[in-house]
Design an enzyme around this catalytic site. Structure first.
Site, short mmCIF file in Angstrom:
data_model
loop_
_atom_site.label_atom_id
_atom_site.label_comp_id
_atom_site.label_asym_id
_atom_site.label_seq_id
_atom_site.Cartn_x
_atom_site.Cartn_y
_atom_site.Cartn_z
N GLU A 187 1.00 3.75 2.01
CA GLU A 187 1.54 4.07 3.34
C GLU A 187 2.71 3.18 3.71
OE1 GLU A 187 -3.04 4.56 3.80
OE2 GLU A 187 -1.65 3.42 2.55
N HIS B 74 0.85 -1.18 0.00
CA HIS B 74 0.00 0.00 0.00
C HIS B 74 0.89 1.24 0.00
CE1 HIS B 74 -3.96 -1.84 1.73
NE2 HIS B 74 -3.38 -2.66 0.86
N CYS C 198 -2.59 -0.46 7.38
CA CYS C 198 -1.77 0.75 7.34
C CYS C 198 -1.88 1.55 8.63
CB CYS C 198 -2.15 1.59 6.13
SG CYS C 198 -1.71 0.76 4.58
N CYS D 269 -6.29 2.00 5.76
CA CYS D 269 -6.98 0.76 6.10
C CYS D 269 -6.45 0.26 7.45
CB CYS D 269 -6.75 -0.28 5.00
SG CYS D 269 -5.06 -0.95 4.98
#
Length: 141
Positions: free
Chosen positions: A48, A46, A79, A76
């Site tokens: 992040e 992701h 993260c 999410c």
């Protein structure tokens, strides 16, 4: 946040869900990332986590206290957990994620009694962040 949006555009061009992330310490960029799940075939890639990894290398530390994270989409649960574990001090996000958001969209992980909880600010350039996501998903249909 504008740099995070540019990274989100880069992700969209590469066929990834357009999410971008930038981490700063003392006003200097120490990490940047964009979604790379398709490219790397990794659920862990992701925006992040990519930015956190780069910031760890830049600062030669897993501890990112004093850092600010800017991301175009609400983090999410994975993260949000990585942000907690990295001890990031502030999180700024653009668009709320009503499906997977862990900062208020579905739940707020930062309301729990964890040490080193970051300050949280949502809705930064929200319209622009939503637009890039909308364009991407309309293009898939």
């Amino acid at each position: 946040m504008r740099l995070a949006l540019a990274l989100a555009e880069e992700a969209a061009t590469a066929g990834e869900v357009p999410v971008g992330c930038v981490i700063l310490r003392d006003g200097q960029i120490v990490g940047r990332g964009r979604n790379r799940r398709e490219e790397k075939q990794s659920a862990l890639s992701h925006a992040e986590t990519e930015a956190i990894r780069e910031a760890n290398l830049t600062l030669d530390s897993w501890r990112l206290d004093g850092c600010e994270l800017y991301v175009t989409l609400e983090p999410c649960p994975m993260c949000a957990g990585a942000i907690l574990n990295a001890r990031i001090s502030r999180v700024y996000y653009g668009a709320r994620d009503e499906r997977m958001g862990a900062c208020g969209g579905v739940m707020n992980l930062y309301m729990e009694d964890y040490p080193n909880r970051p300050a949280l600010v949502g809705g930064i350039l929200e319209r622009e962040c939503r637009e890039i996501l909308g364009r991407f998903f309309r293009g898939l249909r």
